[in-house]
Design a protein around this motif. Structure first.
Motif, PDB file in Angstrom:
ATOM      1  N   VAL A 116      37.274  83.079  13.852  1.00 56.33           N
ATOM      2  CA  VAL A 116      37.635  84.401  14.376  1.00 56.33           C
ATOM      3  C   VAL A 116      38.689  84.212  15.462  1.00 56.33           C
ATOM      4  N   TRP A 117      39.817  84.919  15.320  1.00 59.70           N
ATOM      5  CA  TRP A 117      40.901  84.874  16.299  1.00 59.70           C
ATOM      6  C   TRP A 117      40.909  86.157  17.107  1.00 59.70           C
ATOM      7  N   THR A 118      40.856  86.027  18.426  1.00 64.46           N
ATOM      8  CA  THR A 118      40.952  87.178  19.315  1.00 64.46           C
ATOM      9  C   THR A 118      42.062  86.929  20.330  1.00 64.46           C
ATOM     10  N   TYR A 119      42.562  88.021  20.903  1.00 64.60           N
ATOM     11  CA  TYR A 119      43.693  87.948  21.843  1.00 64.60           C
ATOM     12  C   TYR A 119      43.418  88.879  23.017  1.00 64.60           C
ATOM     13  N   HIS A 120      43.819  88.422  24.209  1.00 65.34           N
ATOM     14  CA  HIS A 120      43.502  89.147  25.439  1.00 65.34           C
ATOM     15  C   HIS A 120      44.712  89.125  26.367  1.00 65.34           C
ATOM     16  N   ALA A 121      45.186  90.297  26.709  1.00 66.65           N
ATOM     17  CA  ALA A 121      46.294  90.434  27.665  1.00 66.65           C
ATOM     18  C   ALA A 121      45.723  90.975  28.969  1.00 66.65           C
ATOM     19  N   GLU A 122      45.812  90.170  30.018  1.00 65.09           N
ATOM     20  CA  GLU A 122      45.211  90.513  31.304  1.00 65.09           C
ATOM     21  C   GLU A 122      46.275  91.077  32.244  1.00 65.09           C
ATOM     22  N   LEU A 123      46.002  92.226  32.803  1.00 66.86           N
ATOM     23  CA  LEU A 123      46.940  92.929  33.680  1.00 66.86           C
ATOM     24  C   LEU A 123      46.328  93.058  35.067  1.00 66.86           C
ATOM     25  N   ASP A 124      47.136  92.840  36.089  1.00 64.87           N
ATOM     26  CA  ASP A 124      46.663  92.896  37.467  1.00 64.87           C
ATOM     27  C   ASP A 124      47.706  93.618  38.317  1.00 64.87           C
ATOM     28  N   ARG A 125      47.303  94.033  39.508  1.00 62.64           N
ATOM     29  CA  ARG A 125      48.169  94.710  40.480  1.00 62.64           C
ATOM     30  C   ARG A 125      48.778  95.987  39.909  1.00 62.64           C
ATOM     31  N   LEU A 126      48.031  96.658  39.065  1.00 63.92           N
ATOM     32  CA  LEU A 126      48.457  97.962  38.566  1.00 63.92           C
ATOM     33  C   LEU A 126      48.205  99.016  39.640  1.00 63.92           C
ATOM     34  N   PRO A 127      48.984 100.076  39.673  1.00 60.21           N
ATOM     35  CA  PRO A 127      48.697 101.172  40.602  1.00 60.21           C
ATOM     36  C   PRO A 127      47.441 101.918  40.174  1.00 60.21           C
ATOM     37  N   SER A 128      46.670 102.386  41.130  1.00 61.81           N
ATOM     38  CA  SER A 128      45.418 103.067  40.830  1.00 61.81           C
ATOM     39  C   SER A 128      45.658 104.471  40.279  1.00 61.81           C
ATOM     40  N   ASP A 129      44.651 104.969  39.563  1.00 67.04           N
ATOM     41  CA  ASP A 129      44.621 106.354  39.089  1.00 67.04           C
ATOM     42  C   ASP A 129      45.920 106.734  38.367  1.00 67.04           C
ATOM     43  N   THR A 130      46.360 105.848  37.482  1.00 59.42           N
ATOM     44  CA  THR A 130      47.658 106.009  36.825  1.00 59.42           C
ATOM     45  C   THR A 130      47.504 105.822  35.315  1.00 59.42           C
ATOM     46  N   ASP A 131      48.213 106.649  34.551  1.00 56.46           N
ATOM     47  CA  ASP A 131      48.188 106.567  33.097  1.00 56.46           C
ATOM     48  C   ASP A 131      49.230 105.580  32.595  1.00 56.46           C
ATOM     49  N   PHE A 132      48.814 104.749  31.629  1.00 56.07           N
ATOM     50  CA  PHE A 132      49.713 103.790  31.000  1.00 56.07           C
ATOM     51  C   PHE A 132      49.639 103.930  29.488  1.00 56.07           C
ATOM     52  N   THR A 133      50.714 103.526  28.843  1.00 58.56           N
ATOM     53  CA  THR A 133      50.726 103.388  27.394  1.00 58.56           C
ATOM     54  C   THR A 133      51.058 101.941  27.065  1.00 58.56           C
ATOM     55  N   TYR A 134      50.585 101.480  25.924  1.00 60.87           N
ATOM     56  CA  TYR A 134      50.839 100.082  25.554  1.00 60.87           C
ATOM     57  C   TYR A 134      50.796  99.956  24.040  1.00 60.87           C
ATOM     58  N   GLU A 135      51.305  98.843  23.558  1.00 56.04           N
ATOM     59  CA  GLU A 135      51.095  98.458  22.173  1.00 56.04           C
ATOM     60  C   GLU A 135      50.969  96.947  22.107  1.00 56.04           C
ATOM     61  N   VAL A 136      50.144  96.478  21.180  1.00 47.44           N
ATOM     62  CA  VAL A 136      49.976  95.045  20.975  1.00 47.44           C
ATOM     63  C   VAL A 136      50.628  94.680  19.646  1.00 47.44           C
ATOM     64  N   TYR A 137      51.175  93.450  19.579  1.00 48.55           N
ATOM     65  CA  TYR A 137      51.935  93.075  18.396  1.00 48.55           C
ATOM     66  C   TYR A 137      52.057  91.558  18.341  1.00 48.55           C
ATOM     67  N   HIS A 138      52.576  91.077  17.224  1.00 44.88           N
ATOM     68  CA  HIS A 138      52.910  89.665  17.057  1.00 44.88           C
ATOM     69  C   HIS A 138      53.984  89.573  15.977  1.00 44.88           C
TER      70      HIS A 138
END
Length: 539
Positions: A116-138
């Motif tokens: 089983v292959w899993t992937y994890h993108a860790e994000l830090d120092r984001l501004p609080s109470d804020t909406d984000f959009t993202y996409e994962v790809y390879h």
């Protein structure tokens, strides 16, 4: 529900969080997984997977870090190894401005030999109470998108939801594991309330009783993805996450698939088994009760008979006491720090097995009462959420025990079931109707009402499940129970600025009949306490 466990393959690597720097969300960096290198051979040639026709990402889900206002981990899986897994991040409505390399974590399922292959993108120092959009790809695969909102800081309003014992919405393999359409319907019901995050109180998908555990996990995440890719679904491990053969305690699939906050343990195999995170003025603590429970709940006859090296490797799903007190010591430190933090009003614990139950189903566990309830009393835990029993029940505030009780029966400290001051004691909730196909039957409840307690287990061994020994007790702690509605979840609205210097949590329970997608409010009550820890009555 009681049964089965796990262990195998390489344990999940523990990644380090990417750092967001400077303006907005630009400047994010993350460590990629190092490529295999051999003398004279380019690493890209050794490890580079095929690009053409690569599968797309799936099983996408989001988790908070320890500081939910600034830390997010986005996790997903693929059916085979892929090249250069990454995440694109941006502010919602403004496009993508940052690329983040993902960490690859892999395990081998002991039952089937599948990788089983899993992937994890860790994000830090984001501004609080804020909406984000993202996409994962390879490389070679189509992207998969989602959104999330970071938690607020300070005393701000928010909503969260919770249930346990979900299972999956359709059978896989031979259909040995539990499933129901309600396991799918409940996801949409949660989404209707638009919570900031969701707590899953253990027994997520029941992979340890399945003949195809990898497909079971896949069904769980793909079913929940329509919610979990847009808001954190934070889990605790239940007895059915214990898959014998997958890691030393059977949790390797769980640990590999989730990217959870750290717990400062020096034992890598304990990663993710217990953790805490903070949202606004609420400290939320996830516990692993297999460590303290007497019940032999992780046993699986199917895994015993079909994991190839079950006997020769000495796999044992009964892991009572496996942390040798480390989880309890961590819990005490975490509770003490939270209760003396001027910014924390509420302490919420979520765990799987229960401290009180009025059902002849599993029953409450005396091990929890011995190991955990004294700490809940000492540090004034406000609310405990659990599953394990497949019905809804809640208690009055409890603290201490009934005089002379050898079962350590919790003592109620008030009799108002609608407005509860948690400085007087801890409220416990059973929310085990997430979707398991076998609900607690009405015949399991005594009239007049008794509590049911597991006080010991009979003899057993790794190949024979230890039978739970139960007895009954008075149940003056039980404030409300629903014997008719098998499926449901609860919502929690945190109001930090109630009148009179108080803070409140309004709790609502929503239930549905078997096979119904209509979840309606069946119960509500309010928790209340002072906004400052100086009024804490538990010292």
């Amino acid at each position: 529900m009681n049964e089965e466990p796990a262990i195998a393959g390489s344990r999940p690597a523990l990644g380090r969080r990417a750092l967001l720097r400077a303006a907005g969300v630009v400047g994010l960096t993350a460590a990629a997984v190092p490529l295999l290198e051999r003398p004279g051979v380019a690493a890209e040639l050794v490890r580079q997977p095929a690009v053409a026709g690569a599968p797309s990402p799936e099983q996408l889900h989001v988790q908070f870090g320890a500081d939910a206002a600034s830390q997010i981990t986005v996790s997903w899986a693929t059916p085979e190894k892929v090249s250069r897994p990454r995440l694109r991040l941006g502010h919602r409505g403004a496009g993508f401005g940052t690329n983040v390399d993902a960490e690859e974590r892999v395990y081998v399922e002991a039952l089937t030999g599948q990788t089983v292959w899993t992937y994890h993108a860790e994000l830090d120092r984001l501004p609080s109470d804020t909406d984000f959009t993202y996409e994962v790809y390879h490389r070679g695969g189509s992207p998969l998108a989602g959104t999330f909102r970071t938690a607020p800081r300070g005393r701000r309003r928010f909503r969260f939801t919770s249930f346990g014992d979900q299972a999956i919405p359709a059978p896989v393999g031979q259909g040995l594991g539990p499933w129901s359409v309600n396991a799918g319907y409940i996801v949409d019901a949660v989404e209707t309330l638009d919570p900031l995050f969701h707590l899953v109180n253990g027994d997520l998908c029941y992979a340890n009783v399945s003949d195809d555990p990898v497909a079971t996990w896949r069904g769980f995440f793909n079913n929940n993805m329509r919610s979990a890719r847009n808001r954190p679904w934070m889990p605790c491990a239940g007895n059915h996450e214990n898959e014998a053969g997958n890691g030393p305690q059977g949790y390797l699939a769980y640990q590999t698939r989730f990217g959870l906050p750290g717990n400062a343990s020096d034992v890598p195999d304990f990663a993710g088994n217990w953790y805490a995170f903070t949202v606004g003025s609420v400290r939320i603590i996830s516990l692993n009760n297999d460590d303290v429970c007497l019940q032999d709940g992780g046993f699986s006859g199917y895994r015993r008979d079909h994991v190839p090296t079950y006997t020769s490797s000495g796999f044992d799903p009964y892991i009572h006491g496996y942390s040798h007190g480390e989880q309890r010591a961590w819990l005490e430190r975490t509770l003490a720090a939270a209760r003396h933090d001027h910014d924390i009003d509420w302490i919420v614990v979520f765990m799987h097995q229960v401290a009180m139950s009025s059902a002849h189903f599993n029953g409450a566990d005396l091990g929890i009462r011995r190991e955990l309830l004294p700490l809940f009393d000492q540090y004034g835990v406000d609310l405990v959420l659990a599953g394990h029993e497949h019905h809804f029940e809640r208690t009055f505030p409890v603290r201490g025990t009934l005089p002379g009780s050898s079962l350590l029966t919790p003592a109620p400290q008030a009799d108002d079931a609608k407005v509860i001051d948690t400085t007087r004691g801890t409220v416990h909730m059973i929310i085990g109707g997430g979707g398991h196909s076998f609900a607690t039957p009405a015949a399991a409840f005594d009239a007049p009402q008794d509590g049911v307690v597991i006080y010991d287990v009979a003899a057993g061994d790794p190949t024979t499940q230890r039978r739970a020994l139960t007895t009954t007790e008075p149940a003056p702690w039980s404030a409300y129970r629903d014997l008719a509605t098998p499926y449901g979840f609860a919502s929690f609205d945190v109001e930090p600025d109630a009148s009179g210097g108080k803070t409140t949590i309004t709790v609502r329970h929503y239930g549905a009949a078997a096979g119904s997608s209509s979840y309606t409010e069946l119960d509500s009550f309010t928790l209340v306490r002072p906004r400052t820890h100086q009024h804490w009555a538990g010292r």
